[in-house]
Design a protein around this motif. Sequence first.
Motif, PDB file in Angstrom:
ATOM      1  N   TYR A 134      -5.917  -3.700  -1.493  1.00  0.00           N
ATOM      2  CA  TYR A 134      -6.473  -3.880   0.145  1.00  0.00           C
ATOM      3  C   TYR A 134      -6.951  -5.282   0.086  1.00  0.00           C
ATOM      4  O   TYR A 134      -6.775  -6.017  -0.832  1.00  0.00           O
ATOM      5  CB  TYR A 134      -7.437  -2.811   0.235  1.00  0.00           C
ATOM      6  CG  TYR A 134      -6.965  -1.334  -0.042  1.00  0.00           C
ATOM      7  CD1 TYR A 134      -5.822  -0.837   0.651  1.00  0.00           C
ATOM      8  CD2 TYR A 134      -7.328  -0.702  -1.158  1.00  0.00           C
ATOM      9  CE1 TYR A 134      -5.438   0.545   0.207  1.00  0.00           C
ATOM     10  CE2 TYR A 134      -6.691   0.741  -1.699  1.00  0.00           C
ATOM     11  CZ  TYR A 134      -5.742   1.067  -0.619  1.00  0.00           C
ATOM     12  OH  TYR A 134      -5.387   2.161  -1.186  1.00  0.00           O
ATOM     13  N   GLU A 190      -6.574  -0.614   8.458  1.00  0.00           N
ATOM     14  CA  GLU A 190      -6.880   0.624   8.156  1.00  0.00           C
ATOM     15  C   GLU A 190      -8.243   0.576   7.667  1.00  0.00           C
ATOM     16  O   GLU A 190      -8.830  -0.608   6.901  1.00  0.00           O
ATOM     17  CB  GLU A 190      -5.960   1.306   7.036  1.00  0.00           C
ATOM     18  CG  GLU A 190      -4.590   1.624   7.329  1.00  0.00           C
ATOM     19  CD  GLU A 190      -3.724   0.371   7.100  1.00  0.00           C
ATOM     20  OE1 GLU A 190      -2.456   0.822   7.113  1.00  0.00           O
ATOM     21  OE2 GLU A 190      -4.058  -0.484   6.730  1.00  0.00           O
ATOM     22  N   THR A 191      -9.066   1.466   8.370  1.00  0.00           N
ATOM     23  CA  THR A 191     -10.475   1.376   7.775  1.00  0.00           C
ATOM     24  C   THR A 191     -10.625   2.933   6.908  1.00  0.00           C
ATOM     25  O   THR A 191     -11.572   2.539   5.889  1.00  0.00           O
ATOM     26  CB  THR A 191     -11.527   1.778   9.317  1.00  0.00           C
ATOM     27  OG1 THR A 191     -11.030   2.800   9.765  1.00  0.00           O
ATOM     28  CG2 THR A 191     -11.100   0.370   9.997  1.00  0.00           C
ATOM     29  N   TYR A 198     -10.477  -3.413   4.078  1.00  0.00           N
ATOM     30  CA  TYR A 198      -9.563  -2.848   5.013  1.00  0.00           C
ATOM     31  C   TYR A 198      -8.134  -2.864   4.279  1.00  0.00           C
ATOM     32  O   TYR A 198      -7.845  -3.782   3.406  1.00  0.00           O
ATOM     33  CB  TYR A 198      -9.457  -3.882   6.195  1.00  0.00           C
ATOM     34  CG  TYR A 198     -10.896  -3.553   7.070  1.00  0.00           C
ATOM     35  CD1 TYR A 198     -11.045  -2.970   8.249  1.00  0.00           C
ATOM     36  CD2 TYR A 198     -11.869  -4.656   6.539  1.00  0.00           C
ATOM     37  CE1 TYR A 198     -12.289  -3.039   8.689  1.00  0.00           C
ATOM     38  CE2 TYR A 198     -13.157  -4.633   7.143  1.00  0.00           C
ATOM     39  CZ  TYR A 198     -13.391  -3.669   8.339  1.00  0.00           C
ATOM     40  OH  TYR A 198     -14.613  -3.778   8.948  1.00  0.00           O
ATOM     41  N   GLY A 199      -7.333  -2.027   4.716  1.00  0.00           N
ATOM     42  CA  GLY A 199      -6.053  -1.948   4.535  1.00  0.00           C
ATOM     43  C   GLY A 199      -5.197  -3.275   5.071  1.00  0.00           C
ATOM     44  O   GLY A 199      -5.726  -3.740   6.120  1.00  0.00           O
ATOM     45  N   ASP A 235       0.863  -1.197   0.029  1.00  0.00           N
ATOM     46  CA  ASP A 235      -0.052   0.048   0.034  1.00  0.00           C
ATOM     47  C   ASP A 235       0.884   1.243  -0.002  1.00  0.00           C
ATOM     48  O   ASP A 235       0.372   2.406   0.176  1.00  0.00           O
ATOM     49  CB  ASP A 235      -0.896  -0.047   1.210  1.00  0.00           C
ATOM     50  CG  ASP A 235      -0.142  -0.155   2.456  1.00  0.00           C
ATOM     51  OD1 ASP A 235       1.027  -0.262   2.630  1.00  0.00           O
ATOM     52  OD2 ASP A 235      -0.977   0.160   3.526  1.00  0.00           O
ATOM     53  N   LEU A 260     -10.021   4.627   3.593  1.00  0.00           N
ATOM     54  CA  LEU A 260      -9.237   4.280   2.578  1.00  0.00           C
ATOM     55  C   LEU A 260      -9.738   5.180   1.612  1.00  0.00           C
ATOM     56  O   LEU A 260     -10.158   5.028   0.633  1.00  0.00           O
ATOM     57  CB  LEU A 260      -9.417   2.803   1.849  1.00  0.00           C
ATOM     58  CG  LEU A 260      -8.850   1.498   2.884  1.00  0.00           C
ATOM     59  CD1 LEU A 260      -9.338   0.231   2.354  1.00  0.00           C
ATOM     60  CD2 LEU A 260      -7.713   1.807   3.387  1.00  0.00           C
TER      61      LEU A 260
END
Length: 598
Positions: free
Chosen positions: A268, A316-317, A311-312, A40, A319
Motif C-alpha cells: 500500500y 482504498e481507505t 491508502y490502497g 494488491d 484495508l
Amino acid sequence: MNEDTPTAQSLDLGVVGNGSFAALIDAQARVVWGCLPAFDGDPAFCALLSPRQHPGGDFAIELEDFERAEQHYIANTAVLRTVLHDSRGGSVEIIDFAPRWHQNARFYRPVSLVRRITPLAGTPRIRVRARPLADWGARIPDSTWGSNHLRWLLPQMTLRLTTDVPVRFVREQLSFVLNHRLHLVLGPDEPLARSIDGYVEEALNRTLDYWREWVRYLSIPLEWQDAVIRSAITLKLCQYEDSGAIIAAMTTSIPEAPGSSRNWDYRYCWLRDAGFVVRVLNRLGATRSMEEFLRYIFDIATHDGSLQPLYGVAFETALHEEEIESLAGYRGAGPVRRGNLAWLQKQHDVYGSVVLATTQLFFDQRLADPGDIATFARLEPLGERAFALHDVPDAGLWEFRGRAEVHTYTAAMCWAACDRLARVAARLGLAERSGYWRERAEIVRAKVLERAWRDDVGWFSASFDSTYLDASLLLLADIGLVPADDPRYVATVEAIGRELKRGDGLFRYVAADDFGVPETSFTICMFWYIDALAAIGRHDEARQLFERVLARRNHLGLLSEDMAFEDGEAWGNFPQAYSHVGLIMAAMRLSRPWTDAL
C-alpha cells in the motif's frame, strides 16, 4: 507446508515489473512472488510465503544436475539475466522482463511476464514448472489448455501462458533437452496474433530501449552511479501507474526479525513517505513519475481534509487486516497478513508529509499542471488539521499499536505543514495568508523546542516530556525545524549514534513496544543517520559508513526494510521503496561534485 514446495531461503531476489504489476525472481530464476492483476491482488505466485496445502505457487525453469547460477540486471534496465550451470558442462540463459514501451502516445505495459530460454553450452536438460495457485495458496486453480497455451482461472483474471515449449511438457512437468531457444509469455487471456519468437525479440528490444532511455535522463551523482540507478529503477517499479501510487514494498509478511511476528502487509501507499519520495524523484529528474505520484497524493489530500496513514493503490481507505492460514509464511515464520490495521491509526505527521510533497506543485516550473491559488485553498484545510493536532497524542510514524504520545517528529511535521503553506502563500503573493501560516508555524516550532528538548539528558526526546530517543529525530534538520549546526541537533545525532547504533546498523528505537524489543536495523534509519553525520560535518565518517551499508545490499543491489546486525541478512518486506529513497538521498549528499571529473 507440502514437501514438494521448495521455499525461498533468503531475500536474494530480483524484481521485474512495468508499472502494472511486478514479480520477484530468486537466484535460480524461479518466480516466487507475484500478485495479480496488480500489487494488491491475489498472489498467484506465493512460494515465497510457503503454501501449506498445495505444491507450487511458483514459475520455475529447472536445470537437471544444477550446480551454480549467475544473475545480474542488464545494465540500466529492469531486465534480469540468469545463467544456470549444470555439473556436466551445460548452461542455460534465462532472460526475464515485463514489457514496457511507448506506443500510440501512451505506455504499453500489460500484466505480463516474458521469459526467454537459450542454451549456452553442452546439452542442458530442463523442466518448466508453471504452478500458479489461487486464493492465497489455498487451492489449485481450474485450468485448460490448447495447442500452444495453458490457461488458469484465477480469482481476478484468467491467466494465459503462450509458449513454443510443447504444451504437454509444461502440463506434465516433463524434462527435455534444450537444444534451441524457447519462449514463455505469461499474461492476460489474449491470443498472441503473431509468432512468439518474433514478439519476444521485439518486446525485449523495445523494453531495453525504454529503460535505457529512462535512465539516460536521470540526474545522478558522480559517485555510486550503479547503486543510484538500480535504486531509481526499483523505486519506479514500485509505482502503480493507473493511479500514480508508490507502494512501500511488493510483499507482505516477511518478518522484521526471525520469529518476531512483526509481519505486515506493505503493498500500500504510506503518506508518511510522500514528501521524501517526491524530493528524491525531483532530484533524479524523474518528472513524469513525480507528477503521477503528486496526482495520487492530491486526489487523496483534497477529499475531505482528513487523512489516514495509508491508502490502497486505487485510493482504498478500508484495508481490513486478516491472517491467512493457507500460507505458512517466509521460512515458515507466520503469520501471513492481508491488509493493514494501521489505516485506523491516528498519525498526525501525515498532514506535514502531504503538504511537503505538494509544495512541489508551486515551485517546479517543469510541471504540466502547476499549483495555483485554487490549489492552495484546497490544501489549507490540511494545515488547519496539522495546527489543531500538533500537540495531540498519536501512534507516531512507527505505528505503535498499544500506546499514544505527543511524538516530537509528529509535531515537527505539523510545523512543516504550516511552514510550507506560508512559503507557498508568499510565492503566490498572498501576503495575508502567508502571515497567517507563518504565525502558526512559529507557535508550533516554539512548542516543539520547549517540550522536546531535555536539558537533563542533553538531547531532543522522541516525545514531549520523555527522555528516550528514536531515529526520526535525525530528520529535524532535514525538514528545516532546526539548522544542522544547532548544538542541540548535533548533540541529538551524537546521542543516537551512542544509544541506537550497533555496528553498521541502527535501531528505530530500543524500548520495548507492542511486540517486544526490536531486534534488527531499520534500513532507512541508517541512511538518515549517514545523512545527519554529513550535515553536522562528519563527512568522512558518513562516506565510510555509507560504503559499508552498500555492501549489505543483495547480489542485485536491492534492499529490504531491515537488516540483521550480526551478518547483515535482509529481513522485512522487499524491495523496500523507502530504503532505496534513503540510499539515493545519501549518495547525492555524499558524492564528490561532477566538477571533480571534468
